[in-house]
Every structure is written in C-alpha cells, then in structure tokens.
Write a protein that holds these residues in place. Structure first.
Motif, short mmCIF file in Angstrom:
data_model
loop_
_atom_site.label_atom_id
_atom_site.label_comp_id
_atom_site.label_asym_id
_atom_site.label_seq_id
_atom_site.Cartn_x
_atom_site.Cartn_y
_atom_site.Cartn_z
N GLY A 71 6.77 -19.19 -2.55
CA GLY A 71 6.52 -19.73 -3.94
C GLY A 71 5.95 -18.61 -4.76
O GLY A 71 6.16 -17.43 -4.55
N SER A 72 5.49 -18.97 -6.06
CA SER A 72 5.32 -18.42 -7.10
C SER A 72 4.09 -17.33 -7.01
O SER A 72 3.81 -16.49 -7.94
N ASN A 73 3.07 -17.97 -6.04
CA ASN A 73 2.03 -16.99 -5.67
C ASN A 73 2.28 -15.88 -4.80
O ASN A 73 1.21 -15.15 -4.61
N GLU A 74 3.33 -15.52 -4.31
CA GLU A 74 3.60 -14.64 -3.27
C GLU A 74 3.01 -13.10 -3.82
O GLU A 74 2.37 -12.58 -2.96
N SER A 75 2.99 -13.04 -5.18
CA SER A 75 2.68 -11.58 -5.39
C SER A 75 1.07 -11.54 -5.35
O SER A 75 0.70 -10.50 -5.05
N PHE A 76 0.53 -12.66 -5.67
CA PHE A 76 -1.24 -12.59 -5.34
C PHE A 76 -1.30 -12.52 -3.97
O PHE A 76 -2.45 -11.60 -3.90
N TRP A 77 -0.60 -12.90 -3.01
CA TRP A 77 -0.97 -12.49 -1.59
C TRP A 77 -0.68 -11.09 -1.23
O TRP A 77 -1.40 -10.27 -0.65
N GLU A 78 0.56 -10.73 -1.68
CA GLU A 78 0.90 -9.15 -1.64
C GLU A 78 -0.12 -8.35 -2.10
O GLU A 78 -0.64 -7.34 -1.64
N GLU A 79 -0.40 -8.41 -3.55
CA GLU A 79 -1.32 -7.65 -4.29
C GLU A 79 -2.75 -7.62 -3.55
O GLU A 79 -3.29 -6.47 -3.45
N ASN A 80 -3.50 -8.56 -2.93
CA ASN A 80 -4.52 -8.54 -2.21
C ASN A 80 -4.42 -8.32 -0.86
O ASN A 80 -5.60 -7.33 -0.71
N ALA A 81 -3.39 -8.31 -0.22
CA ALA A 81 -3.26 -7.56 1.03
C ALA A 81 -3.21 -6.12 1.03
O ALA A 81 -3.77 -5.23 1.52
N ARG A 82 -2.47 -5.95 -0.31
CA ARG A 82 -2.48 -4.22 -0.34
C ARG A 82 -3.81 -3.55 -0.81
O ARG A 82 -4.05 -2.38 -0.41
N ARG A 83 -4.53 -4.23 -1.64
CA ARG A 83 -6.04 -3.86 -1.90
C ARG A 83 -6.85 -3.76 -0.70
O ARG A 83 -7.39 -2.87 -0.60
N LEU A 84 -6.71 -4.77 0.24
CA LEU A 84 -7.34 -4.63 1.52
C LEU A 84 -7.00 -3.57 2.21
O LEU A 84 -7.66 -2.83 2.87
N LEU A 85 -5.77 -3.15 2.34
CA LEU A 85 -5.09 -1.88 3.04
C LEU A 85 -5.62 -0.81 2.50
O LEU A 85 -5.95 0.21 3.23
N ARG A 86 -5.50 -0.85 0.92
CA ARG A 86 -6.08 0.56 0.43
C ARG A 86 -7.36 0.93 0.69
O ARG A 86 -7.97 1.88 1.08
N ILE A 172 -5.60 -13.24 3.53
CA ILE A 172 -5.45 -11.86 3.16
C ILE A 172 -5.60 -10.82 4.43
O ILE A 172 -4.88 -9.80 4.41
N ALA A 173 -6.82 -11.14 4.95
CA ALA A 173 -7.08 -10.52 6.11
C ALA A 173 -5.89 -10.25 7.00
O ALA A 173 -5.44 -9.40 7.61
N ASN A 174 -5.46 -11.39 7.07
CA ASN A 174 -4.35 -11.97 8.45
C ASN A 174 -3.10 -11.00 7.92
O ASN A 174 -2.49 -10.37 8.62
N MET A 175 -2.63 -11.04 6.70
CA MET A 175 -1.60 -10.38 6.14
C MET A 175 -1.67 -8.95 6.30
O MET A 175 -0.89 -8.12 6.56
N ALA A 176 -2.81 -8.18 5.84
CA ALA A 176 -3.01 -6.87 5.91
C ALA A 176 -2.94 -6.21 7.55
O ALA A 176 -2.51 -5.33 7.86
N ARG A 177 -3.43 -7.13 8.32
CA ARG A 177 -3.39 -6.91 9.87
C ARG A 177 -1.96 -7.06 10.20
O ARG A 177 -1.58 -6.12 11.15
N ASN A 178 -1.50 -7.91 9.73
CA ASN A 178 0.26 -7.69 9.89
C ASN A 178 0.91 -6.64 9.58
O ASN A 178 1.72 -6.11 10.34
N TYR A 179 0.43 -5.84 8.54
CA TYR A 179 1.32 -4.53 8.17
C TYR A 179 0.82 -3.66 9.13
O TYR A 179 1.86 -2.59 9.34
N THR A 180 -0.35 -3.49 9.78
CA THR A 180 -0.58 -2.41 10.56
C THR A 180 -0.27 -2.81 12.03
O THR A 180 0.12 -1.71 12.75
N ALA A 181 0.06 -4.10 12.54
CA ALA A 181 0.39 -4.61 13.75
C ALA A 181 2.12 -4.00 13.84
O ALA A 181 2.64 -4.04 15.25
#
Length: 183
Positions: A71-86, A172-181
């Motif tokens: 949906g339209s909030n996808e960029s919100f989740w991605e941006e916040n996962a990026r911030r956590l990863l950074r 957001i935390a689960n998304m960031a973990r997914n990127y490292t998994a």
C-alpha cells in the motif's frame, strides 16, 4: 567442506558434525567464529550509509527485501528500516573499532537496539540505552565517530527507539533483521 557462516551461529554444529565424521581438518568456516574471515563491508570503508544502502539495494534487486507491508505506506516502513539498519551499522562500527564485524556485528547491533525498546522492563531498557549512549559518547570523544553522527544516533535511540510505538517499532525491527538474514 566449506561453510560460510556470516552470522556465526552454524560453526559449532558444523564442527561437531565434522569431528564425528573424522573430517575436522577438511572444515573451513568463513565467518566471525570460523577459521577464515572476510568482511564484505570493508569494501565500503565502514561507512554506515553505504553499507545499509548496499543491503537494501542488493535485496531489492533479488526481490527478497524486507518490505512486507503493501500500500501507500510502504515507503514509511522501508525508510524506517533503513534508519534502523544505518543506526545498527554505526553502532557496529563503534563496537568493533574500524570494522563492522560483518553481518554478525550488524545483527548484534540490531539486537542491542531492539533491547532498548523491548527490554525486560523500563529499568532494563533504560540501562541498555545508557550503556549504548556511553559507548557512543566514548567513540565521539576519541574521534572514532564524528560529532554529528553521534548526535543523530543518540537522538534516534532516545526518541525513535525508546519511545516509539511498540507495534510499529516491532515491525520496523523485523524488517531490518530480514535484510541481514539473507546473506
């Protein structure tokens, strides 16, 4: 046998299997806890922004990134996962000196940041937050972390992480973990 153990959690099991099969001398484990090591992120000179962008871009190209919300909030989740990863990459850099400790270092940093939000209780979360802020302040004062980067990370930990909505922040935390998994 060659085992790539990026997170450092398979080395013990593989070692036991190799010993039982009398093949311990044939086992080479590439990873933090292994007998061989390669830090892919050294290619980025430990720059947290470059590393987090690499993780996102690589997985988006493979179609296996962490963006699980539609949906339209996808960029919100991605941006916040990026911030956590950074933030995790910066914290890994602080914890490991110049290197990041590979994916294991970044994964451990994510877990430490998550503990600020989801500690056993308020006091435990505050203790973890204060420990991380102390590490960041030390890295800032000894020149391992630029002043502006330290301020951004401390602000992120104290505001976004510590006082963020638990449900939102858990996603957001689960998304960031997914990127490292995936590595």
């Amino acid at each position: 046998m060659l085992l790539m153990d990026a997170k450092g959690d398979m080395a013990k099991l593989a070692g036991e299997c190799a010993r039982r099969g009398d093949r311990a001398s044939d086992l080479y484990i590439l990873g933090e806890s292994g007998n061989c090591w390669f830090d892919l992120f050294a290619l980025f000179d430990g720059d947290p922004t470059k590393v987090s962008n690499f993780l996102f871009e690589t997985l988006e190209e493979r179609g296996s990134g962490g963006a699980s919300r539609s949906g339209s909030n996808e960029s919100f989740w991605e941006e916040n996962a990026r911030r956590l990863l950074r933030a995790a990459t910066t914290l890994a850099k602080v914890s490991h000196g110049q290197g990041l400790g590979g994916l294991a270092g970044i994964s451990k940093a994510i877990n430490r940041i998550v503990a600020v939000r989801f500690g056993n209780d308020e006091e435990a979360s505050d203790t973890i937050l204060n420990e991380l802020v102390g590490e960041i302040e030390t890295a800032k004062s000894d020149g391992r972390l630029p002043i502006d980067e330290a301020g951004i990370l401390i602000d992120y930990l104290k505001n976004d992480v510590r006082h963020g909505n638990p449900t939102t922040w858990g996603t957001i935390a689960n998304m960031a973990r997914n990127y490292t998994a995936h590595f």
